[in-house]
Design a protein around this motif. Sequence first.
Motif, PDB file in Angstrom:
ATOM      1  N   VAL A  94      -4.123   4.256   9.829  1.00  0.00           N
ATOM      2  CA  VAL A  94      -3.666   4.442  11.219  1.00  0.00           C
ATOM      3  C   VAL A  94      -4.320   5.647  11.883  1.00  0.00           C
ATOM      4  CG1 VAL A  94      -1.442   3.360  10.734  1.00  0.00           C
ATOM      5  CG2 VAL A  94      -1.640   5.858  10.596  1.00  0.00           C
ATOM      6  N   ALA A  95      -5.065   6.456  11.128  1.00  0.00           N
ATOM      7  CA  ALA A  95      -5.543   7.753  11.625  1.00  0.00           C
ATOM      8  C   ALA A  95      -6.461   7.651  12.830  1.00  0.00           C
ATOM      9  CB  ALA A  95      -6.246   8.517  10.498  1.00  0.00           C
ATOM     10  N   ASP A  96      -7.158   6.514  12.979  1.00  0.00           N
ATOM     11  CA  ASP A  96      -8.099   6.384  14.082  1.00  0.00           C
ATOM     12  C   ASP A  96      -7.566   5.535  15.231  1.00  0.00           C
ATOM     13  OD1 ASP A  96      -8.119   3.990  12.779  1.00  0.00           O
ATOM     14  OD2 ASP A  96     -10.303   3.742  12.793  1.00  0.00           O
ATOM     15  N   MET A  97      -6.271   5.185  15.190  1.00  0.00           N
ATOM     16  CA  MET A  97      -5.699   4.385  16.270  1.00  0.00           C
ATOM     17  C   MET A  97      -5.555   5.220  17.538  1.00  0.00           C
ATOM     18  SD  MET A  97      -2.740   2.032  14.498  1.00  0.00           S
ATOM     19  CE  MET A  97      -2.591   1.008  15.987  1.00  0.00           C
ATOM     20  N   PRO A  98      -5.660   4.613  18.716  1.00  0.00           N
ATOM     21  CA  PRO A  98      -5.481   5.372  19.971  1.00  0.00           C
ATOM     22  C   PRO A  98      -4.125   6.050  20.018  1.00  0.00           C
ATOM     23  CG  PRO A  98      -6.397   3.193  20.414  1.00  0.00           C
ATOM     24  CD  PRO A  98      -6.001   3.200  18.962  1.00  0.00           C
ATOM     25  N   VAL A 143      -2.864   8.277  18.075  1.00  0.00           N
ATOM     26  CA  VAL A 143      -2.250   8.620  16.782  1.00  0.00           C
ATOM     27  C   VAL A 143      -2.905   9.875  16.212  1.00  0.00           C
ATOM     28  CG1 VAL A 143      -1.847   7.876  14.408  1.00  0.00           C
ATOM     29  CG2 VAL A 143      -1.608   6.233  16.282  1.00  0.00           C
ATOM     30  N   LEU A 144      -2.071  10.818  15.834  1.00  0.00           N
ATOM     31  CA  LEU A 144      -2.533  12.058  15.209  1.00  0.00           C
ATOM     32  C   LEU A 144      -1.970  12.134  13.797  1.00  0.00           C
ATOM     33  CD1 LEU A 144      -3.714  14.911  15.053  1.00  0.00           C
ATOM     34  CD2 LEU A 144      -1.716  15.744  16.306  1.00  0.00           C
ATOM     35  N   VAL A 145      -2.835  11.991  12.819  1.00  0.00           N
ATOM     36  CA  VAL A 145      -2.466  12.183  11.420  1.00  0.00           C
ATOM     37  C   VAL A 145      -3.081  13.503  10.980  1.00  0.00           C
ATOM     38  CG1 VAL A 145      -2.658  11.316   9.059  1.00  0.00           C
ATOM     39  CG2 VAL A 145      -2.406   9.708  10.966  1.00  0.00           C
ATOM     40  N   PRO A 146      -2.260  14.518  10.691  1.00  0.00           N
ATOM     41  CA  PRO A 146      -2.800  15.839  10.339  1.00  0.00           C
ATOM     42  C   PRO A 146      -3.811  15.754   9.200  1.00  0.00           C
ATOM     43  CG  PRO A 146      -0.430  15.957  10.658  1.00  0.00           C
ATOM     44  CD  PRO A 146      -0.784  14.507  10.698  1.00  0.00           C
ATOM     45  N   GLY A 147      -4.973  16.347   9.428  1.00  0.00           N
ATOM     46  CA  GLY A 147      -6.013  16.381   8.415  1.00  0.00           C
ATOM     47  C   GLY A 147      -6.854  15.130   8.324  1.00  0.00           C
ATOM     48  N   ARG A 148      -6.519  14.083   9.106  1.00  0.00           N
ATOM     49  CA  ARG A 148      -7.250  12.825   9.014  1.00  0.00           C
ATOM     50  C   ARG A 148      -7.821  12.356  10.359  1.00  0.00           C
ATOM     51  NH1 ARG A 148      -6.285   9.746   4.239  1.00  0.00           N
ATOM     52  NH2 ARG A 148      -4.646  10.627   2.888  1.00  0.00           N
ATOM     53  N   SER A 149      -7.058  12.508  11.424  1.00  0.00           N
ATOM     54  CA  SER A 149      -7.502  11.988  12.716  1.00  0.00           C
ATOM     55  C   SER A 149      -8.601  12.860  13.314  1.00  0.00           C
ATOM     56  CB  SER A 149      -6.328  11.922  13.701  1.00  0.00           C
ATOM     57  OG  SER A 149      -5.358  10.993  13.275  1.00  0.00           O
ATOM     58  N   PRO A 150      -9.633  12.257  13.918  1.00  0.00           N
ATOM     59  CA  PRO A 150     -10.651  13.041  14.633  1.00  0.00           C
ATOM     60  C   PRO A 150      -9.998  13.782  15.803  1.00  0.00           C
ATOM     61  CG  PRO A 150     -11.353  10.754  14.322  1.00  0.00           C
ATOM     62  CD  PRO A 150      -9.911  10.807  13.956  1.00  0.00           C
ATOM     63  N   LEU A 151     -10.356  15.046  15.973  1.00  0.00           N
ATOM     64  CA  LEU A 151      -9.764  15.883  17.021  1.00  0.00           C
ATOM     65  C   LEU A 151     -10.784  16.178  18.130  1.00  0.00           C
ATOM     66  CD1 LEU A 151      -7.857  18.441  14.745  1.00  0.00           C
ATOM     67  CD2 LEU A 151      -6.974  16.338  15.778  1.00  0.00           C
ATOM     68  N   LEU A 176      -1.716   6.097   5.918  1.00  0.00           N
ATOM     69  CA  LEU A 176      -2.105   7.113   6.897  1.00  0.00           C
ATOM     70  C   LEU A 176      -3.592   7.028   7.225  1.00  0.00           C
ATOM     71  CD1 LEU A 176       0.018  10.121   5.593  1.00  0.00           C
ATOM     72  CD2 LEU A 176       0.441   8.730   7.624  1.00  0.00           C
ATOM     73  N   ALA A 177      -4.390   6.710   6.237  1.00  0.00           N
ATOM     74  CA  ALA A 177      -5.818   6.528   6.484  1.00  0.00           C
ATOM     75  C   ALA A 177      -6.058   5.338   7.407  1.00  0.00           C
ATOM     76  CB  ALA A 177      -6.563   6.350   5.170  1.00  0.00           C
ATOM     77  N   GLY A 220       0.806  -1.214   0.000  1.00  0.00           N
ATOM     78  CA  GLY A 220       0.000   0.000   0.000  1.00  0.00           C
ATOM     79  C   GLY A 220       0.841   1.267   0.000  1.00  0.00           C
ATOM     80  N   GLY A 221       0.320   2.335  -0.565  1.00  0.00           N
ATOM     81  CA  GLY A 221       1.011   3.616  -0.589  1.00  0.00           C
ATOM     82  C   GLY A 221       0.864   4.370   0.717  1.00  0.00           C
ATOM     83  N   LYS A 222       1.547   5.508   0.802  1.00  0.00           N
ATOM     84  CA  LYS A 222       1.542   6.275   2.049  1.00  0.00           C
ATOM     85  C   LYS A 222       0.159   6.819   2.387  1.00  0.00           C
ATOM     86  CE  LYS A 222       4.876   9.247   3.230  1.00  0.00           C
ATOM     87  NZ  LYS A 222       5.662  10.516   3.340  1.00  0.00           N
TER      88      LYS A 222
END
Length: 525
Positions: free
Chosen positions: A148-152, A154-162, A145-146, A139-141
């Motif tokens: 892992v974005a919801d893992m406890p 984990v902060l993925v800019p623009g993807r993780s719920p804040l 990132l999509a 898989g690509g980057k």
Amino acid sequence: MALVFPGPPRAALSALGWQAVYALVSQHPALAVERVFYSGPGKAVSEDSGRPLSDFPVIAFSLGYEEDLAAAVAALLSVDLPPLAVDRPGYPLVVAGGPLLFMNPAPILPALDAAFVGEAEAGFPEFLDRIREHAASGGGKAALLAAVADMPGVLVPGRSPLPVRRAVHRDPGSPTVLTCPAHSAFVSPEAEFKDMLLIEVNRGCPYGCRFCAAGFVYRPPRHVGMDEVLALVDRTRPQKVGLVGTALTDWDDLLPLLAALAERGVKFSLASVRADGVTRELLAILRAAGSRTLTLALEGPSARIRRAANKNLSEDAFLAAVALAGEFGVNHLKMYCIVGWPGETQADYDELAGLMGRVHAAGRVGQGKRGIQHATLAASCLVPKPFTPMQWAKMASEDDIKADGERLRQAVAPHKGMRYSLDGAFAARVQGLLARGDERLFELILLAAKNGGNFKKALYAWDGDSTPYIDREREPDEVFPWEIIDVGVRRDYLWREWKRYQDAVPTAKCPPAGCGACGRCGMDS
């Protein structure tokens, strides 16, 4: 993966957080981790293989201090990696963790593909596992990132719920027990603390001093068990042990542990201790073991400031500890003090001058073998940190800090055997700027990285303005850039503590049973 420490090897080998992460990750059978130390100049390369940083598909930075940010970006630049994540659509994956990331990740976020927010034991290996599994499947980057974005944590800019909740490693059945204490992965004569096994004795502090991030973000306070410490010592057989913690004298096992270390012939040292925890028994053990320095945290220059800061330390208790140190012939008494308090006045430093006179007399400083040989009043400037009541405060100016330094000099000048030191005002202000900044500060960090970490040159070239970040008191309802993180302590509780600072009203310390017996700050476990 490359685990990068943005500093020289001697500092990394004494950095407990970085070593704990290395120990955790290196034990994983499916991960190959190599060490990279970088403080410039030249290229960032692996300590283990000599490969450049750009060869690694995963680059993980351990960030503990604001000054680390420029070195981290410089490491990327040194191997021609674009410093902005948006300009790196493919691998490597650049991630970061450490205390700086769960205090305020905003200034460095433009450089990161993802951040791990919290304690590494609480999910960092699982985060790496998911990265590994996804990468192995081809898989690509972006898809990774999509994934892992919801893992406890984990902060993925623009993807993780804040906001992202800080990950905490805690035993639900024993919430006040530190089950995985950090300790040195390397014991080396090249380390800043030579040949010393560092062991984390506690994490967090029950007192809730209003300037101290550790007392708020590491709740509830947790202590390690004595048996676990001794098992680690017996396994590694070090020459010397350094006990790391914020409230060592509150640990019931401290004296029995020190006695057990002495029986094994193992030398030891302690971080600073609370003056009201200094006893004859403690000093007898320390002196018998050859310890020559006693470090006491005074913090505020006056009783009023200490009460406002929630230090909960009486002058009588402090002087009693000093007198005992003199009686036991301590060579060096080191007293930590903070300057630049909101609302401080000349009267606070006049009181400090009087206290230094009483310290000199109580400890018989500079009077030969029957007292303390010399004493140092070591001061730093208050840096109002995120997730503390001081996050609303204005920071002292350089002129104010330098004026406080002169007041310190005057406080110790009349007394033989006493001296003072003060950390640099400019460096403190830079730390405050980076601690309280948003993503617009990345430009300043990049300029510093391109100038060998020189923030004076960077500030001269930067077209931004530091005033909104550190030179004003924040509004009650102002939204802070660091609130993309949830450390677990309610904002209204911190605001109440800020008002209590202004009114010099103390707050009781955390109960021994932990948050389950309290709940006043909102921590739910």
